[in-house]
Design a protein around this motif. Structure first.
Motif, PDB file in Angstrom:
ATOM      1  N   LEU A  59       0.814  -1.216   0.000  1.00 43.94           N
ATOM      2  CA  LEU A  59       0.000   0.000   0.000  1.00 43.94           C
ATOM      3  C   LEU A  59       0.846   1.264   0.000  1.00 43.94           C
ATOM      4  N   ALA A  60       2.141   1.141   0.293  1.00 38.73           N
ATOM      5  CA  ALA A  60       3.026   2.310   0.313  1.00 38.73           C
ATOM      6  C   ALA A  60       3.109   2.973  -1.057  1.00 38.73           C
ATOM      7  N   SER A  61       2.942   2.198  -2.123  1.00 37.20           N
ATOM      8  CA  SER A  61       3.044   2.776  -3.465  1.00 37.20           C
ATOM      9  C   SER A  61       1.700   3.257  -3.999  1.00 37.20           C
ATOM     10  N   GLY A  62       0.657   3.151  -3.185  1.00 40.98           N
ATOM     11  CA  GLY A  62      -0.642   3.676  -3.598  1.00 40.98           C
ATOM     12  C   GLY A  62      -1.769   2.706  -3.313  1.00 40.98           C
ATOM     13  N   PRO A  63      -2.995   3.169  -3.516  1.00 36.79           N
ATOM     14  CA  PRO A  63      -4.162   2.325  -3.247  1.00 36.79           C
ATOM     15  C   PRO A  63      -4.128   1.040  -4.071  1.00 36.79           C
ATOM     16  N   ARG A  64      -4.685  -0.019  -3.488  1.00 33.16           N
ATOM     17  CA  ARG A  64      -4.748  -1.309  -4.156  1.00 33.16           C
ATOM     18  C   ARG A  64      -6.136  -1.916  -3.968  1.00 33.16           C
ATOM     19  N   ARG A  65      -6.587  -2.581  -5.003  1.00 30.90           N
ATOM     20  CA  ARG A  65      -7.822  -3.346  -4.895  1.00 30.90           C
ATOM     21  C   ARG A  65      -7.514  -4.630  -4.146  1.00 30.90           C
ATOM     22  N   TYR A  66      -8.561  -5.227  -3.598  1.00 32.53           N
ATOM     23  CA  TYR A  66      -8.385  -6.439  -2.807  1.00 32.53           C
ATOM     24  C   TYR A  66      -7.664  -7.514  -3.628  1.00 32.53           C
ATOM     25  N   GLY A  67      -8.098  -7.728  -4.857  1.00 31.49           N
ATOM     26  CA  GLY A  67      -7.485  -8.746  -5.700  1.00 31.49           C
ATOM     27  C   GLY A  67      -6.009  -8.508  -5.944  1.00 31.49           C
ATOM     28  N   ARG A  77     -16.441  -2.497  -6.195  1.00 33.08           N
ATOM     29  CA  ARG A  77     -14.990  -2.301  -6.243  1.00 33.08           C
ATOM     30  C   ARG A  77     -14.525  -1.878  -4.855  1.00 33.08           C
ATOM     31  N   VAL A  78     -13.697  -2.711  -4.253  1.00 35.65           N
ATOM     32  CA  VAL A  78     -13.170  -2.439  -2.906  1.00 35.65           C
ATOM     33  C   VAL A  78     -11.696  -2.091  -3.045  1.00 35.65           C
ATOM     34  N   GLU A  79     -11.326  -0.969  -2.470  1.00 40.82           N
ATOM     35  CA  GLU A  79      -9.958  -0.486  -2.570  1.00 40.82           C
ATOM     36  C   GLU A  79      -9.438  -0.145  -1.176  1.00 40.82           C
ATOM     37  N   TYR A  80      -8.168  -0.406  -0.955  1.00 36.04           N
ATOM     38  CA  TYR A  80      -7.513  -0.099   0.319  1.00 36.04           C
ATOM     39  C   TYR A  80      -6.374   0.877   0.072  1.00 36.04           C
ATOM     40  N   ARG A  81      -6.185   1.782   1.037  1.00 33.79           N
ATOM     41  CA  ARG A  81      -5.092   2.743   0.951  1.00 33.79           C
ATOM     42  C   ARG A  81      -4.599   3.032   2.361  1.00 33.79           C
ATOM     43  N   LEU A  82      -3.374   3.500   2.436  1.00 33.22           N
ATOM     44  CA  LEU A  82      -2.847   3.913   3.734  1.00 33.22           C
ATOM     45  C   LEU A  82      -3.487   5.228   4.144  1.00 33.22           C
ATOM     46  N   THR A  83      -3.765   5.352   5.417  1.00 31.25           N
ATOM     47  CA  THR A  83      -4.215   6.625   5.972  1.00 31.25           C
ATOM     48  C   THR A  83      -2.959   7.456   6.276  1.00 31.25           C
TER      49      THR A  83
END
Length: 134
Positions: free
Chosen positions: A45-53, A91-97
Motif C-alpha cells: 500500500l506504500a506505493s498507492g491504493p490497491r484493490r483487494y485482488g 470495487r473495494v480499494e484499500y489505501r494507507l491513511t
C-alpha cells in the motif's frame, strides 16, 4: 490472618505483568506490526491504493481469510482505509491513511537494519544451535 501461597503470589504477579503489557503503547504497536502479513500489506500500500485482488496476488501466501482479517485489523487501528465503489461487482480499494503513512519511515529503518544484520543474526543462530545444551 490468611496467607498466600507462592503459586498465588506468582499468579498475581503474572496478572499484573500482563495488565501492564496491555497498557504499554510500544507493546501494543509492536504486537500489531508483528502480525505475519502486516508488513507485506503496508509495503504494497506504500506505493498507492490497491484493490483487494491486487493485494491478494501480491501477498500470495496469505489465505483470503487471513488477508481479510489483517486488513480489518489495520483498518480498525486507523492505518488503512477501505473504500467501496458502487459497481457490479462492487470495487473495494484499500489505501494507507496518514497515520499508516507515518509508519513507513519506521518500517524503512527496520528493513535497513534487517538487511544489514541478517548475516550476523544467522551466524549467531548457527553458533547457538551448534552447541549441545543440557
Amino acid at each position: 490472618m490468611a496467607t498466600t501461597s507462592t503459586a498465588d503470589r506468582r499468579a498475581g504477579a503474572r496478572s499484573a505483568y500482563l495488565m501492564s503489557l496491555a497498557a504499554c503503547p510500544t507493546h501494543r504497536v509492536l504486537d500489531r506490526m508483528g502480525d505475519r502479513w502486516v508488513s507485506m500489506i503496508l509495503k504494497e500500500l506504500a506505493s498507492g491504493p490497491r484493490r483487494y485482488g491486487e493485494l491478494a496476488r501480491a501477498v500470495a501466501g496469505a489465505t483470503q481469510k487471513m488477508l481479510t482479517q489483517t486488513l480489518r485489523g489495520l483498518e480498525r487501528d486507523g492505518l488503512v482505509a477501505r473504500s467501496v465503489t458502487d459497481a457490479v461487482p462492487p470495487r473495494v480499494e484499500y489505501r494507507l491513511t496518514p497515520l499508516g503513512e507515518s509508519l513507513l519511515p519506521v518500517m524503512a529503518v527496520v528493513t535497513e537494519w534487517a538487511e544489514r544484520h541478517i548475516g550476523d543474526v544467522d551466524a549467531a543462530r548457527a553458533a547457538y544451535d551448534s552447541v549441545t545444551r543440557r
